[in-house]
Scaffold this motif. Structure first.
Motif, PDB file in Angstrom:
ATOM      1  N   TRP A   1      11.085 -11.081   8.407  1.00 16.28           N
ATOM      2  CA  TRP A   1      11.339 -10.667   9.787  1.00 16.28           C
ATOM      3  C   TRP A   1      11.657 -11.865  10.675  1.00 16.28           C
ATOM      4  N   LEU A   2      11.073 -13.024  10.335  1.00 16.61           N
ATOM      5  CA  LEU A   2      11.347 -14.243  11.105  1.00 16.61           C
ATOM      6  C   LEU A   2      12.623 -14.938  10.640  1.00 16.61           C
ATOM      7  N   GLY A   3      13.255 -14.410   9.614  1.00 17.37           N
ATOM      8  CA  GLY A   3      14.480 -14.994   9.098  1.00 17.37           C
ATOM      9  C   GLY A   3      14.248 -16.189   8.189  1.00 17.37           C
ATOM     10  N   LEU A   4      13.042 -16.309   7.625  1.00 18.76           N
ATOM     11  CA  LEU A   4      12.694 -17.465   6.791  1.00 18.76           C
ATOM     12  C   LEU A   4      12.677 -17.149   5.301  1.00 18.76           C
ATOM     13  N   GLY A   5      13.251 -16.049   4.892  1.00 21.34           N
ATOM     14  CA  GLY A   5      13.235 -15.712   3.474  1.00 21.34           C
ATOM     15  C   GLY A   5      14.060 -14.474   3.197  1.00 21.34           C
ATOM     16  N   GLN A   6      14.022 -14.058   1.955  1.00 16.67           N
ATOM     17  CA  GLN A   6      14.718 -12.851   1.521  1.00 16.67           C
ATOM     18  C   GLN A   6      13.725 -11.906   0.885  1.00 16.67           C
ATOM     19  N   ARG A   7      13.893 -10.629   1.154  1.00 18.23           N
ATOM     20  CA  ARG A   7      13.000  -9.623   0.587  1.00 18.23           C
ATOM     21  C   ARG A   7      13.280  -9.436  -0.899  1.00 18.23           C
ATOM     22  N   GLU A   8      12.238  -9.191  -1.651  1.00 14.92           N
ATOM     23  CA  GLU A   8      12.363  -8.873  -3.074  1.00 14.92           C
ATOM     24  C   GLU A   8      13.170  -7.591  -3.199  1.00 14.92           C
ATOM     25  N   PRO A   9      14.251  -7.581  -4.015  1.00 18.29           N
ATOM     26  CA  PRO A   9      15.108  -6.393  -4.088  1.00 18.29           C
ATOM     27  C   PRO A   9      14.402  -5.139  -4.609  1.00 18.29           C
ATOM     28  N   THR A  10      13.377  -5.285  -5.399  1.00 22.24           N
ATOM     29  CA  THR A  10      12.691  -4.107  -5.941  1.00 22.24           C
ATOM     30  C   THR A  10      11.575  -3.601  -5.037  1.00 22.24           C
ATOM     31  N   GLU A  11      11.325  -4.275  -3.919  1.00 21.92           N
ATOM     32  CA  GLU A  11      10.255  -3.869  -2.998  1.00 21.92           C
ATOM     33  C   GLU A  11      10.795  -2.803  -2.051  1.00 21.92           C
ATOM     34  N   ASN A  12      10.360  -1.560  -2.246  1.00 20.02           N
ATOM     35  CA  ASN A  12      10.856  -0.477  -1.397  1.00 20.02           C
ATOM     36  C   ASN A  12       9.745   0.434  -0.889  1.00 20.02           C
ATOM     37  N   ASP A  13       8.491  -0.003  -0.959  1.00 15.14           N
ATOM     38  CA  ASP A  13       7.375   0.840  -0.529  1.00 15.14           C
ATOM     39  C   ASP A  13       7.109   0.748   0.968  1.00 15.14           C
ATOM     40  N   GLY A  14       7.558  -0.303   1.598  1.00 14.31           N
ATOM     41  CA  GLY A  14       7.302  -0.496   3.011  1.00 14.31           C
ATOM     42  C   GLY A  14       6.035  -1.306   3.234  1.00 14.31           C
ATOM     43  N   PRO A  15       5.877  -1.847   4.435  1.00 10.69           N
ATOM     44  CA  PRO A  15       4.756  -2.734   4.707  1.00 10.69           C
ATOM     45  C   PRO A  15       3.399  -2.035   4.820  1.00 10.69           C
ATOM     46  N   MET A  16       3.368  -0.743   5.133  1.00  9.85           N
ATOM     47  CA  MET A  16       2.078  -0.075   5.343  1.00  9.85           C
ATOM     48  C   MET A  16       1.246  -0.046   4.070  1.00  9.85           C
ATOM     49  N   VAL A  17       1.874   0.164   2.934  1.00  8.51           N
ATOM     50  CA  VAL A  17       1.144   0.160   1.662  1.00  8.51           C
ATOM     51  C   VAL A  17       0.483  -1.192   1.460  1.00  8.51           C
ATOM     52  N   TRP A  18       1.225  -2.263   1.747  1.00  6.98           N
ATOM     53  CA  TRP A  18       0.683  -3.620   1.589  1.00  6.98           C
ATOM     54  C   TRP A  18      -0.440  -3.891   2.576  1.00  6.98           C
ATOM     55  N   VAL A  19      -0.291  -3.427   3.799  1.00  7.67           N
ATOM     56  CA  VAL A  19      -1.340  -3.658   4.814  1.00  7.67           C
ATOM     57  C   VAL A  19      -2.622  -2.926   4.430  1.00  7.67           C
TER      58      VAL A  19
END
Length: 94
Positions: A14-32
């Motif tokens: 979100w801060l523009g400091l990286g790239q998201r893993e292409p296979t990550e599609n669950d969304g941030p709520m699961v991780w939180v």
């Protein structure tokens, strides 16, 4: 590792400091939610172990916290340089 994967896939992207893993599609709520459960469990475990360690060692104040922090970091410092992980060392001991 769990926390690092979360930060690499969401806040740093979100801060523009990286790239998201292409296979990550669950969304941030699961991780939180999972992160809160994991950190709460390990936080309570760490707190209970520290209560026992404090009584066992009889240390007080700063000295106790230095010993506690050292014991927390020792496994990381011992096992992280190994390319195959801790299981290699455990096989050596057997």
């Amino acid at each position: 590792m769990f926390t690092m994967v979360f930060f690499l896939n969401y806040p740093l992207v979100w801060l523009g400091l990286g790239q998201r893993e292409p296979t990550e599609n669950d969304g941030p709520m699961v991780w939180v939610v999972a992160g809160v459960v994991v950190w709460t469990f390990f936080g309570l475990l760490w707190w209970l172990l520290n209560l026992g360690l404090r009584k066992l060692t009889g240390l007080r104040g700063r000295r106790y916290w230095w010993v506690s922090a050292g014991l927390l970091l020792v496994p990381t410092l011992v096992f992280s340089p190994l390319p195959a992980g801790p299981w290699t060392v455990l096989r050596w001991l057997a």
